[in-house]
Design an enzyme around this catalytic site. Sequence first.
Site, PDB file in Angstrom:
ATOM      1  N   HIS A  14       0.983  -0.992  -0.144  1.00 34.73           N
ATOM      2  CA  HIS A  14       0.048  -0.080  -0.027  1.00 34.73           C
ATOM      3  C   HIS A  14       0.924   1.127   0.169  1.00 34.73           C
ATOM      4  CE1 HIS A  14      -3.817   2.224   1.532  1.00 34.73           C
ATOM      5  NE2 HIS A  14      -3.113   3.166   1.260  1.00 34.73           N
ATOM      6  N   HIS A  16       1.545   5.307  -1.694  1.00 37.00           N
ATOM      7  CA  HIS A  16       1.237   6.613  -2.293  1.00 37.00           C
ATOM      8  C   HIS A  16       2.535   7.448  -2.962  1.00 37.00           C
ATOM      9  CE1 HIS A  16      -2.878   6.869  -1.056  1.00 37.00           C
ATOM     10  NE2 HIS A  16      -2.328   6.343   0.143  1.00 37.00           N
ATOM     11  N   LEU A  17       2.494   7.482  -4.125  1.00 34.50           N
ATOM     12  CA  LEU A  17       3.553   7.936  -4.910  1.00 34.50           C
ATOM     13  C   LEU A  17       3.374   9.459  -5.491  1.00 34.50           C
ATOM     14  CD1 LEU A  17       5.063   5.096  -6.986  1.00 34.50           C
ATOM     15  CD2 LEU A  17       6.104   6.155  -5.025  1.00 34.50           C
ATOM     16  N   ARG A  18       2.305   9.838  -5.251  1.00 37.14           N
ATOM     17  CA  ARG A  18       1.545  11.089  -6.125  1.00 37.14           C
ATOM     18  C   ARG A  18       2.058  11.227  -7.470  1.00 37.14           C
ATOM     19  NH1 ARG A  18      -1.809  10.755  -1.949  1.00 37.14           N
ATOM     20  NH2 ARG A  18      -0.954  11.236   0.250  1.00 37.14           N
ATOM     21  N   ASN A  42      -5.670   7.367  -6.233  1.00 33.58           N
ATOM     22  CA  ASN A  42      -6.300   8.498  -6.006  1.00 33.58           C
ATOM     23  C   ASN A  42      -5.656   9.508  -6.310  1.00 33.58           C
ATOM     24  OD1 ASN A  42      -4.456   7.831  -3.790  1.00 33.58           O
ATOM     25  ND2 ASN A  42      -5.569   8.964  -2.316  1.00 33.58           N
ATOM     26  N   LYS A 100      -9.172  -0.771  -6.100  1.00 31.61           N
ATOM     27  CA  LYS A 100      -9.315   0.003  -4.834  1.00 31.61           C
ATOM     28  C   LYS A 100     -10.482   0.604  -4.613  1.00 31.61           C
ATOM     29  CE  LYS A 100      -7.842   1.855  -0.824  1.00 31.61           C
ATOM     30  NZ  LYS A 100      -6.724   2.302  -0.649  1.00 31.61           N
ATOM     31  N   HIS A 137     -10.488   0.364   1.546  1.00 35.42           N
ATOM     32  CA  HIS A 137     -10.252   1.549   2.769  1.00 35.42           C
ATOM     33  C   HIS A 137     -11.725   1.382   3.747  1.00 35.42           C
ATOM     34  CE1 HIS A 137      -9.111   5.467   4.193  1.00 35.42           C
ATOM     35  NE2 HIS A 137     -10.051   5.296   4.840  1.00 35.42           N
ATOM     36  N   HIS A 175      -4.633  -0.919   5.715  1.00 33.18           N
ATOM     37  CA  HIS A 175      -4.294  -0.231   6.967  1.00 33.18           C
ATOM     38  C   HIS A 175      -5.215  -0.537   8.237  1.00 33.18           C
ATOM     39  CE1 HIS A 175      -7.188   2.358   5.058  1.00 33.18           C
ATOM     40  NE2 HIS A 175      -6.300   3.091   4.110  1.00 33.18           N
ATOM     41  N   LEU A 220      -5.421   9.023   8.078  1.00 32.09           N
ATOM     42  CA  LEU A 220      -6.561   8.278   7.896  1.00 32.09           C
ATOM     43  C   LEU A 220      -6.438   6.995   7.386  1.00 32.09           C
ATOM     44  CD1 LEU A 220      -8.896  11.284   6.717  1.00 32.09           C
ATOM     45  CD2 LEU A 220      -8.981  10.051   9.033  1.00 32.09           C
ATOM     46  N   ASP A 248       1.295   2.585   3.522  1.00 29.07           N
ATOM     47  CA  ASP A 248       0.458   3.584   3.381  1.00 29.07           C
ATOM     48  C   ASP A 248       1.228   4.984   3.601  1.00 29.07           C
ATOM     49  OD1 ASP A 248      -1.885   5.095   3.025  1.00 29.07           O
ATOM     50  OD2 ASP A 248      -2.522   5.096   4.783  1.00 29.07           O
ATOM     51  N   HIS A 252       2.857  14.442   1.739  1.00 24.15           N
ATOM     52  CA  HIS A 252       2.230  15.756   1.688  1.00 24.15           C
ATOM     53  C   HIS A 252       3.296  16.785   2.028  1.00 24.15           C
ATOM     54  CE1 HIS A 252      -1.958  14.326   1.127  1.00 24.15           C
ATOM     55  NE2 HIS A 252      -1.766  13.546   2.320  1.00 24.15           N
ATOM     56  N   ALA A 264      -4.044  14.236   5.476  1.00 27.09           N
ATOM     57  CA  ALA A 264      -3.932  13.206   6.348  1.00 27.09           C
ATOM     58  C   ALA A 264      -2.925  12.195   5.654  1.00 27.09           C
ATOM     59  CB  ALA A 264      -5.233  12.396   6.393  1.00 27.09           C
TER      60      ALA A 264
END
Length: 345
Positions: A14, A16-18, A42, A100, A137, A175, A220, A248, A252, A264
């Site tokens: 899980h 996030h790489l943006r 996302n 997802k 999620h 998560h 979150l 996760d 940011h 979050a």
Amino acid sequence: MTLTLTLPRPDDWHLHLRDGAVLKAVLPETARHFARAIIMPNLVPPVVSAADAAAYRDRILDALPEKMAFTPLMTLYLTEDSDPEDVTSAHASGLVTAVKLYPAGATTNSASGVRDFTRVRGVLEKMAEIGLPLCVHGEVTDAEIDIFDREAVFIDRVLDPLRRATPGLRVVMEHITTSDGVAYVKSAAENLGATITTHHLVINRNHILVGGIRPHYYCLPVAKREEHRLALREAATSGDPRFFLGTDSAPHTDPNKETACGCAGCFTATNTLSILAEVFEQDGALDRLAGFVSEHGPRFYGLPVNEDTITLSKGDPVTYPEKIDTGNGPITLFDPQMPLHWRVT
């Protein structure tokens, strides 16, 4: 005393790489240690089609430094308009590893998520048929439900009925943050696994709120009471193959974290393995670390365990940078508030 520990190269189930400048800055922090990662879809706009996933995968690979080896495992963002045939063809081609599910409004960039679960029934049935996992999620978003209860309510109201209505669907509860989530996974005979993050093994809700509001511990699902953190640690260090690492790690930039309504997410990609080795050693479970970070996840997803290895060595405390610089601003690295003695060598 154990001074070195060699593991199959880990995977992150899980991540996030943006995109853009942030992607270029944070990708090496994962690829340095991890062979593969399930990539969250996302973005804005979200990755909803096979074409979106292919384009995003290409951007990730273009951002990968030349001498690093890393395989992004792509996912599709489930919407009420998702096309079962597009999902099927994306899976058949090897492009997509999972789909997802975000309940609409549950977390960052989840506005396009699902409100009416009857409208995704066809996609879920097709996924069960072809063996494509659903990553969930697991929180309800009803305003009247306390934020600390939303995972438990989701299990009762949404997840358990969904699994009963779609036999054979492979589900990853992502998560998990509560003893309720741990117990539900343990109650399942098959087709259910769960990821546990690095930061939820370390922090409880006091870290966010005691001594002032600390936005870099806000995530979150939000961290819960200490009893839930201890339940997560017991599950992660138990050797139970239904539990595996999904960091996760969620970058940011500081201006977005440190606002009146901060984003979050905890960014843990850089120091995750040092933290996990410390946690597993504290709990007398270093011999089970390989299962959690390297073995259980691939087996749930039907993939081989990586043949390459990494070695962690124990010595003087490790120093990590406080921040990662990006073209969009700095990103603060998660601080576990304890000395870390294990480093990847």
